[in-house]
Design an enzyme around this catalytic site. Sequence first.
Site, short mmCIF file in Angstrom:
data_model
loop_
_atom_site.label_atom_id
_atom_site.label_comp_id
_atom_site.label_asym_id
_atom_site.label_seq_id
_atom_site.Cartn_x
_atom_site.Cartn_y
_atom_site.Cartn_z
N SER A 118 24.19 61.99 -14.09
CA SER A 118 22.86 62.61 -13.97
C SER A 118 22.48 63.24 -15.31
O SER A 118 23.36 63.62 -16.10
CB SER A 118 22.92 63.70 -12.89
OG SER A 118 21.84 64.59 -13.01
N TYR B 202 25.91 70.95 -8.12
CA TYR B 202 25.59 69.55 -8.43
C TYR B 202 25.85 69.27 -9.91
O TYR B 202 26.51 68.28 -10.26
CB TYR B 202 24.14 69.27 -8.06
CG TYR B 202 23.67 67.85 -8.32
CD1 TYR B 202 23.82 66.86 -7.37
CD2 TYR B 202 23.05 67.52 -9.54
CE1 TYR B 202 23.38 65.56 -7.62
CE2 TYR B 202 22.60 66.23 -9.79
CZ TYR B 202 22.77 65.25 -8.83
OH TYR B 202 22.33 63.98 -9.07
#
Length: 248
Positions: free
Chosen positions: A155, A168
Amino acid sequence: MIPMNFTPTPDLLAGRVILITGAGSGLGRALALESARAGAMVILSGRNLRKLEQVYDEVRAQGSPQPAIATLDLAAATALDYDNLAATIGSEFGKLDGVVHAAALLGDRTPLEQYDVPMWCRVLHVNLTAPFILTQVLLANLRKSADASVIFVSSGVVKNPRPFWGAYAVAKSGLEAVRSMLSQELEGEANIRINSVNPGRMRTAMRAAAYPAEDPNTVPTPASVSGPFLYLLSAQSRGIDGQYIEAQ
Ligand SMILES: NC(=O)c1ccc[n+]([C@@H]2O[C@H](COP(=O)([O-])OP(=O)(O)OC[C@H]3O[C@@H](n4cnc5c(N)ncnc54)[C@H](OP(=O)(O)O)[C@@H]3O)[C@@H](O)[C@H]2O)c1
Protein backbone atom coordinates in the site's frame (compact mmCIF):
# COMPACT_ATOMS: atom_id res chain seq x y z
CA MET A 1 11.23 -3.37 -15.33
CA ILE A 2 7.55 -4.29 -14.86
CA PRO A 3 5.34 -3.63 -17.90
CA MET A 4 2.42 -1.59 -16.51
CA ASN A 5 0.12 -2.28 -19.45
CA PHE A 6 0.94 -5.96 -19.55
CA THR A 7 -1.64 -7.89 -21.55
CA PRO A 8 -1.75 -11.58 -20.67
CA THR A 9 -2.16 -14.19 -23.39
CA PRO A 10 -4.77 -16.93 -22.81
CA ASP A 11 -2.03 -19.47 -21.98
CA LEU A 12 0.23 -17.18 -19.90
CA LEU A 13 -0.44 -19.11 -16.67
CA ALA A 14 -1.43 -22.46 -18.19
CA GLY A 15 -0.65 -25.35 -15.85
CA ARG A 16 0.07 -23.03 -12.92
CA VAL A 17 -1.62 -23.50 -9.56
CA ILE A 18 -2.16 -20.15 -7.85
CA LEU A 19 -3.66 -19.49 -4.44
CA ILE A 20 -5.31 -16.11 -3.93
CA THR A 21 -6.52 -14.91 -0.53
CA GLY A 22 -9.40 -12.47 -0.30
CA ALA A 23 -10.65 -14.04 -3.53
CA GLY A 24 -14.30 -13.37 -2.75
CA SER A 25 -14.19 -9.65 -3.49
CA GLY A 26 -12.18 -6.64 -4.61
CA LEU A 27 -8.64 -7.17 -5.88
CA GLY A 28 -8.55 -10.87 -4.93
CA ARG A 29 -11.68 -11.61 -6.97
CA ALA A 30 -10.35 -9.65 -9.99
CA LEU A 31 -6.99 -11.44 -9.86
CA ALA A 32 -8.73 -14.81 -9.55
CA LEU A 33 -10.80 -14.12 -12.67
CA GLU A 34 -7.86 -12.71 -14.65
CA SER A 35 -5.45 -15.49 -13.60
CA ALA A 36 -8.00 -18.15 -14.51
CA ARG A 37 -8.61 -16.41 -17.84
CA ALA A 38 -4.86 -16.72 -18.44
CA GLY A 39 -5.09 -20.47 -17.86
CA ALA A 40 -4.25 -20.86 -14.17
CA MET A 41 -5.89 -23.34 -11.82
CA VAL A 42 -6.88 -20.91 -9.10
CA ILE A 43 -7.38 -21.81 -5.46
CA LEU A 44 -9.95 -19.31 -4.22
CA SER A 45 -9.32 -18.59 -0.55
CA GLY A 46 -11.44 -16.43 1.70
CA ARG A 47 -13.60 -16.44 4.79
CA ASN A 48 -17.00 -16.25 3.08
CA LEU A 49 -17.98 -19.45 1.25
CA ARG A 50 -20.94 -17.82 -0.51
CA LYS A 51 -18.73 -15.15 -2.09
CA LEU A 52 -16.12 -17.74 -3.08
CA GLU A 53 -18.80 -19.86 -4.73
CA GLN A 54 -19.94 -16.84 -6.74
CA VAL A 55 -16.39 -16.30 -8.00
CA TYR A 56 -16.10 -20.04 -8.67
CA ASP A 57 -19.20 -19.78 -10.88
CA GLU A 58 -17.80 -16.70 -12.65
CA VAL A 59 -14.54 -18.54 -13.37
CA ARG A 60 -16.45 -21.50 -14.81
CA ALA A 61 -18.75 -19.20 -16.81
CA GLN A 62 -15.76 -17.63 -18.58
CA GLY A 63 -14.62 -21.13 -19.63
CA SER A 64 -11.45 -21.13 -17.52
CA PRO A 65 -9.87 -24.16 -15.82
CA GLN A 66 -11.85 -25.46 -12.84
CA PRO A 67 -10.86 -23.58 -9.69
CA ALA A 68 -10.78 -24.88 -6.12
CA ILE A 69 -12.20 -23.29 -3.00
CA ALA A 70 -10.29 -23.10 0.29
CA THR A 71 -12.22 -21.35 3.05
CA LEU A 72 -9.88 -19.88 5.62
CA ASP A 73 -10.75 -17.11 8.06
CA LEU A 74 -7.38 -15.49 8.63
CA ALA A 75 -8.56 -13.97 11.91
CA ALA A 76 -9.49 -17.34 13.36
CA ALA A 77 -7.46 -20.01 11.54
CA THR A 78 -5.57 -22.45 13.76
CA ALA A 79 -2.23 -24.13 13.06
CA LEU A 80 -4.20 -27.22 12.06
CA ASP A 81 -6.25 -25.22 9.52
CA TYR A 82 -3.05 -23.96 7.87
CA ASP A 83 -1.46 -27.42 7.91
CA ASN A 84 -4.60 -28.97 6.42
CA LEU A 85 -4.64 -26.42 3.61
CA ALA A 86 -0.98 -27.09 2.79
CA ALA A 87 -1.55 -30.86 2.91
CA THR A 88 -4.62 -30.63 0.65
CA ILE A 89 -2.74 -28.54 -1.92
CA GLY A 90 0.10 -31.07 -1.81
CA SER A 91 -2.20 -34.04 -2.34
CA GLU A 92 -4.52 -32.39 -4.92
CA PHE A 93 -1.97 -30.50 -7.01
CA GLY A 94 1.49 -31.72 -5.92
CA LYS A 95 2.90 -28.17 -6.12
CA LEU A 96 2.04 -24.49 -5.85
CA ASP A 97 3.23 -21.96 -8.44
CA GLY A 98 1.90 -18.74 -6.96
CA VAL A 99 0.37 -17.05 -3.94
CA VAL A 100 -1.23 -13.61 -3.87
CA HIS A 101 -1.92 -12.32 -0.38
CA ALA A 102 -4.79 -9.99 -1.26
CA ALA A 103 -6.90 -10.39 1.91
CA ALA A 104 -6.71 -7.53 4.36
CA LEU A 105 -8.68 -5.58 6.92
CA LEU A 106 -8.75 -1.79 6.93
CA GLY A 107 -9.35 -1.48 10.67
CA ASP A 108 -10.05 1.84 12.38
CA ARG A 109 -9.11 5.20 10.84
CA THR A 110 -8.48 6.94 14.17
CA PRO A 111 -5.55 8.61 15.94
CA LEU A 112 -3.20 6.18 17.64
CA GLU A 113 -4.18 7.72 20.97
CA GLN A 114 -7.71 6.38 20.53
CA TYR A 115 -6.93 3.24 18.51
CA ASP A 116 -8.88 0.27 19.84
CA VAL A 117 -6.30 -2.29 21.01
CA PRO A 118 -8.27 -5.46 20.13
CA MET A 119 -8.80 -4.00 16.63
CA TRP A 120 -5.04 -3.27 16.45
CA CYS A 121 -4.29 -6.91 17.24
CA ARG A 122 -6.86 -8.18 14.72
CA VAL A 123 -5.53 -6.00 11.89
CA LEU A 124 -1.91 -6.96 12.58
CA HIS A 125 -2.93 -10.60 12.69
CA VAL A 126 -4.98 -10.66 9.47
CA ASN A 127 -2.73 -8.31 7.46
CA LEU A 128 0.74 -9.36 8.65
CA THR A 129 0.91 -12.48 10.81
CA ALA A 130 -1.53 -14.53 8.71
CA PRO A 131 0.25 -13.95 5.36
CA PHE A 132 3.53 -14.78 7.09
CA ILE A 133 2.13 -18.06 8.49
CA LEU A 134 0.48 -18.95 5.19
CA THR A 135 3.71 -18.41 3.26
CA GLN A 136 5.65 -20.41 5.84
CA VAL A 137 3.33 -23.44 5.65
CA LEU A 138 3.12 -23.28 1.85
CA LEU A 139 6.89 -23.23 1.25
CA ALA A 140 7.10 -27.00 0.85
CA ASN A 141 4.52 -26.83 -1.97
CA LEU A 142 6.20 -23.77 -3.53
CA ARG A 143 9.53 -25.63 -3.57
CA LYS A 144 7.93 -28.29 -5.79
CA SER A 145 7.25 -25.67 -8.47
CA ALA A 146 9.76 -24.97 -11.24
CA ASP A 147 8.96 -21.26 -10.93
CA ALA A 148 6.98 -20.08 -7.90
CA SER A 149 5.95 -16.47 -7.30
CA VAL A 150 4.73 -15.07 -3.97
CA ILE A 151 3.13 -11.63 -3.99
CA PHE A 152 2.37 -9.61 -0.88
CA VAL A 153 -0.12 -6.81 -1.50
CA SER A 154 1.33 -3.54 -0.34
CA SER A 155 0.00 0.00 0.00
CA GLY A 156 1.02 3.61 -0.46
CA VAL A 157 0.94 4.05 3.33
CA VAL A 158 4.22 2.13 3.54
CA LYS A 159 6.26 4.89 1.90
CA ASN A 160 4.18 7.60 3.45
CA PRO A 161 2.65 6.60 6.80
CA ARG A 162 0.05 9.34 7.08
CA PRO A 163 -1.92 10.01 10.29
CA PHE A 164 -4.93 7.82 11.16
CA TRP A 165 -3.89 4.75 9.17
CA GLY A 166 -3.09 2.93 12.43
CA ALA A 167 -2.50 -0.80 12.45
CA TYR A 168 -3.11 -1.07 8.69
CA ALA A 169 -0.02 1.06 7.94
CA VAL A 170 2.07 -0.80 10.50
CA ALA A 171 1.02 -4.20 9.14
CA LYS A 172 1.72 -3.22 5.51
CA SER A 173 5.17 -1.88 6.55
CA GLY A 174 5.82 -5.16 8.35
CA LEU A 175 4.91 -7.11 5.20
CA GLU A 176 7.67 -5.26 3.35
CA ALA A 177 10.15 -6.50 5.96
CA VAL A 178 8.84 -10.05 5.52
CA ARG A 179 9.13 -9.71 1.73
CA SER A 180 12.72 -8.46 1.94
CA MET A 181 13.92 -10.97 4.54
CA LEU A 182 12.26 -13.97 2.93
CA SER A 183 13.55 -13.14 -0.50
CA GLN A 184 17.10 -12.90 0.87
CA GLU A 185 16.73 -16.05 2.97
CA LEU A 186 15.62 -17.97 -0.14
CA GLU A 187 18.36 -16.44 -2.29
CA GLY A 188 19.80 -19.87 -3.08
CA GLU A 189 16.45 -21.13 -4.37
CA ALA A 190 16.05 -19.49 -7.77
CA ASN A 191 12.69 -21.20 -8.31
CA ILE A 192 10.96 -19.11 -5.60
CA ARG A 193 10.43 -15.37 -6.03
CA ILE A 194 9.06 -13.07 -3.32
CA ASN A 195 7.79 -9.61 -4.29
CA SER A 196 5.24 -7.07 -3.16
CA VAL A 197 2.90 -4.99 -5.29
CA ASN A 198 1.21 -1.77 -4.27
CA PRO A 199 -1.91 -1.81 -6.47
CA GLY A 200 -2.66 1.88 -5.90
CA ARG A 201 -6.18 3.12 -5.37
CA MET A 202 -8.91 0.76 -6.53
CA ARG A 203 -12.69 0.79 -6.62
CA THR A 204 -13.37 -1.69 -3.81
CA ALA A 205 -15.26 -1.92 -0.52
CA MET A 206 -12.05 -1.12 1.37
CA ARG A 207 -11.44 2.05 -0.62
CA ALA A 208 -15.05 3.15 -0.12
CA ALA A 209 -14.69 2.60 3.64
CA ALA A 210 -11.44 4.60 3.74
CA TYR A 211 -12.72 7.44 1.51
CA PRO A 212 -16.52 7.56 1.91
CA ALA A 213 -16.84 10.97 0.22
CA GLU A 214 -15.03 9.88 -2.96
CA ASP A 215 -16.96 9.15 -6.15
CA PRO A 216 -16.10 5.47 -6.85
CA ASN A 217 -16.39 6.09 -10.59
CA THR A 218 -13.23 8.22 -10.43
CA VAL A 219 -11.22 5.27 -9.08
CA PRO A 220 -9.67 2.51 -11.26
CA THR A 221 -11.22 -0.95 -11.08
CA PRO A 222 -9.16 -3.78 -9.55
CA ALA A 223 -9.15 -5.57 -12.92
CA SER A 224 -7.46 -2.55 -14.52
CA VAL A 225 -4.40 -2.92 -12.25
CA SER A 226 -4.08 -6.69 -12.65
CA GLY A 227 -1.36 -6.55 -15.35
CA PRO A 228 1.72 -6.32 -13.09
CA PHE A 229 0.31 -9.07 -10.84
CA LEU A 230 -0.19 -11.45 -13.76
CA TYR A 231 3.23 -10.60 -15.12
CA LEU A 232 4.81 -11.45 -11.77
CA LEU A 233 2.86 -14.71 -11.57
CA SER A 234 4.12 -15.74 -15.00
CA ALA A 235 7.40 -17.17 -16.27
CA GLN A 236 8.05 -13.89 -18.10
CA SER A 237 9.08 -12.25 -14.81
CA ARG A 238 11.67 -14.89 -13.87
CA GLY A 239 14.57 -13.22 -12.09
CA ILE A 240 12.47 -10.48 -10.51
CA ASP A 241 12.80 -11.12 -6.80
CA GLY A 242 12.68 -9.12 -3.58
CA GLN A 243 11.12 -6.09 -5.27
CA TYR A 244 8.49 -3.58 -4.15
CA ILE A 245 6.47 -2.72 -7.26
CA GLU A 246 3.87 -0.03 -7.87
CA ALA A 247 1.06 -1.09 -10.20
CA GLN A 248 -0.02 2.50 -10.99
N1 LIG B 1 -8.63 -0.59 -2.49
C1 LIG B 1 -7.54 0.15 -2.50
O1 LIG B 1 -7.57 1.32 -2.90
C2 LIG B 1 -6.23 -0.44 -2.04
C3 LIG B 1 -5.08 0.36 -2.13
C4 LIG B 1 -3.85 -0.20 -1.74
C5 LIG B 1 -3.79 -1.50 -1.29
N2 LIG B 1 -4.94 -2.25 -1.20
C6 LIG B 1 -4.81 -3.64 -0.76
O2 LIG B 1 -5.41 -4.47 -1.75
C7 LIG B 1 -5.82 -5.70 -1.13
C8 LIG B 1 -7.25 -6.00 -1.52
O3 LIG B 1 -8.08 -5.02 -0.92
P1 LIG B 1 -9.45 -4.56 -1.60
O4 LIG B 1 -9.32 -3.12 -1.87
O5 LIG B 1 -9.80 -5.51 -2.68
O6 LIG B 1 -10.44 -4.69 -0.36
P2 LIG B 1 -11.71 -5.60 -0.12
O7 LIG B 1 -12.62 -5.57 -1.27
O8 LIG B 1 -12.21 -5.19 1.23
O9 LIG B 1 -11.08 -7.04 -0.04
C9 LIG B 1 -10.43 -7.50 1.08
C10 LIG B 1 -10.58 -8.99 1.10
O10 LIG B 1 -9.97 -9.49 2.30
C11 LIG B 1 -10.87 -10.44 2.85
N3 LIG B 1 -10.69 -10.60 4.28
C12 LIG B 1 -10.83 -9.68 5.24
N4 LIG B 1 -10.68 -10.25 6.45
C13 LIG B 1 -10.42 -11.56 6.23
C14 LIG B 1 -10.19 -12.67 7.07
N5 LIG B 1 -10.23 -12.57 8.40
N6 LIG B 1 -9.96 -13.88 6.51
C15 LIG B 1 -9.95 -14.01 5.17
N7 LIG B 1 -10.19 -13.01 4.32
C16 LIG B 1 -10.43 -11.79 4.85
C17 LIG B 1 -12.26 -9.89 2.53
O11 LIG B 1 -13.22 -10.88 2.68
P3 LIG B 1 -14.78 -10.50 2.78
O12 LIG B 1 -15.23 -10.28 1.38
O13 LIG B 1 -15.38 -11.71 3.43
O14 LIG B 1 -14.88 -9.27 3.63
C18 LIG B 1 -12.04 -9.43 1.11
O15 LIG B 1 -12.20 -10.50 0.21
C19 LIG B 1 -5.61 -5.51 0.36
O16 LIG B 1 -4.41 -6.12 0.74
C20 LIG B 1 -5.52 -4.00 0.52
O17 LIG B 1 -4.79 -3.67 1.66
C21 LIG B 1 -6.16 -1.75 -1.56
